[in-house]
Design a protein around this motif. Structure first.
Motif, PDB file in Angstrom:
ATOM      1  N   GLU A  29      98.320  86.124  31.474  1.00  0.00           N
ATOM      2  CA  GLU A  29      99.712  86.117  31.026  1.00  0.00           C
ATOM      3  C   GLU A  29      99.842  86.510  29.558  1.00  0.00           C
ATOM      4  OE1 GLU A  29     103.383  82.972  30.520  1.00  0.00           O
ATOM      5  OE2 GLU A  29     101.701  82.433  31.803  1.00  0.00           O
ATOM      6  N   MET A  30      98.957  85.986  28.711  1.00  0.00           N
ATOM      7  CA  MET A  30      99.042  86.276  27.278  1.00  0.00           C
ATOM      8  C   MET A  30      98.811  87.753  26.972  1.00  0.00           C
ATOM      9  SD  MET A  30      96.971  83.001  25.749  1.00  0.00           S
ATOM     10  CE  MET A  30      96.991  83.505  24.061  1.00  0.00           C
ATOM     11  N   ASN A  31      97.966  88.395  27.747  1.00  0.00           N
ATOM     12  CA  ASN A  31      97.601  89.781  27.473  1.00  0.00           C
ATOM     13  C   ASN A  31      98.259  90.777  28.418  1.00  0.00           C
ATOM     14  OD1 ASN A  31      95.468  89.395  25.323  1.00  0.00           O
ATOM     15  ND2 ASN A  31      94.779  87.983  26.909  1.00  0.00           N
ATOM     16  N   ASP A  32      99.110  90.279  29.294  1.00  0.00           N
ATOM     17  CA  ASP A  32      99.815  91.130  30.262  1.00  0.00           C
ATOM     18  C   ASP A  32      98.831  92.000  31.044  1.00  0.00           C
ATOM     19  OD1 ASP A  32     102.089  91.958  31.571  1.00  0.00           O
ATOM     20  OD2 ASP A  32     102.441  93.628  30.196  1.00  0.00           O
ATOM     21  N   LEU A  33      97.802  91.348  31.591  1.00  0.00           N
ATOM     22  CA  LEU A  33      96.775  92.060  32.348  1.00  0.00           C
ATOM     23  C   LEU A  33      97.176  92.181  33.808  1.00  0.00           C
ATOM     24  CD1 LEU A  33      93.569  90.291  30.973  1.00  0.00           C
ATOM     25  CD2 LEU A  33      94.477  92.511  30.302  1.00  0.00           C
ATOM     26  N   ASN A  34      96.792  93.277  34.424  1.00  0.00           N
ATOM     27  CA  ASN A  34      96.965  93.449  35.863  1.00  0.00           C
ATOM     28  C   ASN A  34      95.632  93.112  36.522  1.00  0.00           C
ATOM     29  OD1 ASN A  34      99.588  94.359  35.578  1.00  0.00           O
ATOM     30  ND2 ASN A  34      98.940  96.468  35.297  1.00  0.00           N
ATOM     31  N   GLY A  35      95.535  91.897  37.002  1.00  0.00           N
ATOM     32  CA  GLY A  35      94.276  91.468  37.614  1.00  0.00           C
ATOM     33  C   GLY A  35      93.298  90.997  36.548  1.00  0.00           C
ATOM     34  N   SER A  36      91.999  91.032  36.877  1.00  0.00           N
ATOM     35  CA  SER A  36      90.983  90.544  35.952  1.00  0.00           C
ATOM     36  C   SER A  36      90.099  91.664  35.419  1.00  0.00           C
ATOM     37  CB  SER A  36      90.123  89.487  36.651  1.00  0.00           C
ATOM     38  OG  SER A  36      89.502  90.074  37.776  1.00  0.00           O
ATOM     39  N   VAL A  37      90.601  92.905  35.412  1.00  0.00           N
ATOM     40  CA  VAL A  37      89.813  94.046  34.954  1.00  0.00           C
ATOM     41  C   VAL A  37      89.912  94.135  33.436  1.00  0.00           C
ATOM     42  CG1 VAL A  37      89.551  96.545  35.080  1.00  0.00           C
ATOM     43  CG2 VAL A  37      90.230  95.263  37.108  1.00  0.00           C
TER      44      VAL A  37
END
Length: 132
Positions: free
Chosen positions: A111-119
């Motif tokens: 959430e903090m880094n606006d990541l799509n998945g764990s890549v």
């Protein structure tokens, strides 16, 4: 088929026959007569539009504010980490917040880094929560 014709007496009075045809100048011009549809268009439609505009304005000014409240948010201590080859979100969560549940820390990192998945990409700078 047989046709039956009945004759009715007709009488004409001399004073009932108009002597001259009415002219345009002799007809009254004062009042405009509107049909039911005309009255609706001229009066009803503007009234309905004004009522709709008033309802919309009332809704805008009386609606509750949906902005986030600062009291609902909690500050999270975080550090900036440069991602190395082979790093995963799971490993970073384990390394920087070992006392917390890793799934919660992973969700915060995402959430903090606006990541799509764990890549993660090597060299990428991300925020990782630390502590409690």
């Amino acid at each position: 088929m047989a046709q039956i014709a009945l004759a009715a007496p007709v009488s004409l009075k001399a004073d009932s026959v108009p002597t001259t045809a009415p002219t345009r100048a002799s007809t009254p011009r004062g009042r405009l007569e509107l049909t039911r549809r005309g009255r609706f268009i001229l009066i009803g439609l503007p009234v309905m539009l004004a009522a709709t505009a008033l309802l919309v304005l009332a809704g805008i000014f009386t609606a509750p504010v949906m902005a986030s409240d600062a009291s609902d948010t909690t500050a999270v201590e975080a550090t900036t980490v440069s991602v190395m080859e082979g790093d995963t979100v799971w490993a970073l969560a384990e390394e920087f917040a070992p006392q917390r549940d890793r799934r919660d820390v992973m969700a915060e990192i995402t959430e903090m880094n606006d990541l799509n998945g764990s890549v993660l990409v090597p060299g990428q700078e991300i925020f990782v929560p630390t502590g409690d």
